[in-house]
Write an enzyme that holds these catalytic residues in place. Structure first.
Site, mmCIF file in Angstrom:
data_model
loop_
_atom_site.group_PDB
_atom_site.id
_atom_site.type_symbol
_atom_site.label_atom_id
_atom_site.label_comp_id
_atom_site.label_asym_id
_atom_site.label_seq_id
_atom_site.Cartn_x
_atom_site.Cartn_y
_atom_site.Cartn_z
ATOM 1 N N GLU A 334 0.412 -5.057 2.377
ATOM 2 C CA GLU A 334 1.401 -4.539 3.323
ATOM 3 C C GLU A 334 1.542 -3.024 3.174
ATOM 4 O O GLU A 334 1.801 -2.528 2.077
ATOM 5 C CB GLU A 334 2.768 -5.173 3.091
ATOM 6 C CG GLU A 334 2.842 -6.654 3.401
ATOM 7 C CD GLU A 334 4.209 -7.232 3.083
ATOM 8 O OE1 GLU A 334 4.530 -8.283 3.674
ATOM 9 O OE2 GLU A 334 4.943 -6.654 2.256
ATOM 10 N N CYS A 335 1.381 -2.306 4.242
ATOM 11 C CA CYS A 335 1.660 -0.878 4.322
ATOM 12 C C CYS A 335 0.943 -0.098 3.205
ATOM 13 O O CYS A 335 -0.238 0.179 3.310
ATOM 14 C CB CYS A 335 3.167 -0.632 4.303
ATOM 15 S SG CYS A 335 3.656 0.991 4.953
#
Length: 465
Positions: A334-335
């Protein structure tokens, strides 16, 4: 009962006031539970550092109104005091599209106050006002009769004379002043491009918390506050624990957690554990290779750009991660995790650093902030989601990818309009079949099929040695 700490706008000192309250409360009791309105990761880190308990996010966009109520009920049990930190200004929210409930201040602090039936303490920045404080307090108290303002906390008061002017102005409203923090008391926590500097990077944090506790002992009206903060003895209804994973067997999942990767919702980690996962926390910064015996990997968000050189120099670990992913190990990124899996990160100074190299693109830091809730329509079946479904998430980053995947995971939209925000995500084609890499942060509280799919896929594959 509990209290929500709200601001009349962003930047008034909600987090400082909340941490001061929590630090002082924890001197009185070890049983203090905190909550944070919205999707933020960093403020909850500070809460947890003070209380020793994981702070829980209350966000009806990422989850649902009923989940917010159930989450608060569950985690308020067994504690003496509970406190909720709001987000932005009291009434700052969004107007969602159907089929969600049409509330003009949806997901605002006021919305959470109504859902939980909790009183609000309003923090007012008094640094540039005196008599006008009464108009501000009156406006916030009367704007929505469903919101009960229990009192105000004055922040950044300049002098005794200034305080007297504020008190005189507020007197006709008969609104209790529950705390006063003077300008010289304003303790600053360092920040940078995505907000506060995380707790793991602040070696003097314990001394700072002690100062906040000392300040809190003196600046609040505890005789009035303590009864409001104390959790009632009633037993609230609880969300039943997730039990679908029983009998699946034990699975070991490596969760990257260090100074570079530390953005996780505790509820997501709890769901993995309830499904039978043993979470193995490790550091891509410090560790020499992957943990043994794992069957899956989870890279949360964080600040890989700040530690890009150290990550780049840990070549053995990068090679092990790449080998595992290309061999099919189920992986969530994620990210910041997505950025780490790229070929390179280009930092704010324009210098390039080699990363894991699974994704054939480069993450470039930029002055432009990408921020907001997203409605994401799934385009292809992937590790976590099925084509055609819609999920809700949040983006918050100052980087972009130089090239996108030809078959992206999502078409994304703003949460509150039909405006498209583009295509996003990697992971649908071989060799990415067991990879979910995206800028979008998701909370799995109302999407338990996501951790279920992940754990099941992990169990299907050989153990990494």
């Amino acid at each position: 009962m509990s209290l929500i700490i709200a601001g009349e706008r962003s930047g008034v000192g909600k987090t400082t006031v909340t941490l001061t309250l929590l630090a002082s409360l924890c001197r009185r009791s070890q049983h203090v539970q905190s909550f944070k309105v919205g999707p933020d990761y960093i403020d909850p880190m500070f809460h947890e550092h003070v209380t020793g308990r994981a702070c829980r996010n209350l966000d009806p966009i990422l989850t649902s109104p009923s989940y917010v109520q159930q989450c608060f009920a569950r985690h308020s049990q067994g504690v003496k005091y509970a406190l909720v930190e709001g987000v932005m200004g009291l009434f700052d929210g969004v107007t969602p599209l159907l089929p969600l409930q049409r509330v003009n201040d949806y997901a605002s602090t006021a919305h959470i106050a109504r859902l939980l039936n909790l009183p609000v303490v309003l923090v007012i920045d008094c640094s540039r006002l005196s008599g006008s404080v009464a108009a501000i307090a009156h406006g916030y108290s009367s704007f929505d009769p469903r919101i009960k303002i229990a009192g105000v906390i004055f922040n950044r008061v300049g002098s005794d004379r200034h305080l007297q002017l504020l008190k005189d102005a507020l007197a006709p409203l008969k609104l209790p002043i529950l705390g006063v923090l003077h300008r010289q008391d304003n303790i600053t926590i360092p920040d940078r491009h995505l907000g506060l500097v995380p707790t793991a990077e602040l070696p003097q944090l314990n001394a700072l918390i002690d100062r906040l506790a000392d300040l809190g002992d003196l600046c609040f009206d505890w005789e009035r506050l303590l009864p409001l903060l104390q959790v009632s003895g009633e037993t609230p209804p609880l969300v039943p624990p997730l039990t679908k994973g029983r009998g699946w067997g034990r699975v070991r999942i490596a969760v990257a957690r260090d100074r570079a990767f530390n953005f996780y919702y505790q509820d997501n980690l709890d769901l993995l554990q309830q499904l039978g996962a043993e979470l193995v926390f490790w550091s891509p910064l410090e560790d020499d290779g992957l943990p043994e015996g794992i069957q899956g990997m989870y890279f949360g968000g964080g600040f890989p750009e700040v530690f890009a050189q150290q990550l780049a120099e840990n070549t053995k670990t990068k090679a092990a991660i790449k080998t595992a992913i290309l061999a099919g190990m189920p992986t969530i990124a994620e990210c910041g995790g997505l950025m780490y899996l790229c070929e390179q990160i280009v930092d704010f100074a324009g210098k390039s650093w080699s990363m894991v190299g699974v994704l054939p693109t480069t993450a470039v830091m930029s002055g432009r902030l990408t921020l907001g809730y997203r409605r994401a329509v799934v385009l292809e079946d992937s590790l976590l989601v099925s084509a055609g479904t819609t999920v809700y998430g949040h983006e918050f980053h100052r980087s972009y990818l130089m090239s996108n995947f030809e078959q992206p995971l999502f078409q994304t939209y703003r949460f509150d309009t039909e405006e498209s925000t583009g295509y996003e995500g990697w992971g649908t084609n071989s060799p990415y079949l067991n990879l979910h890499a995206s800028y979008i942060h998701m909370h799995w509280g109302t999407c338990t099929e996501i951790p279920e799919r992940f754990v099941k896929r992990c169990l299907e594959l050989p153990v990494h040695r």
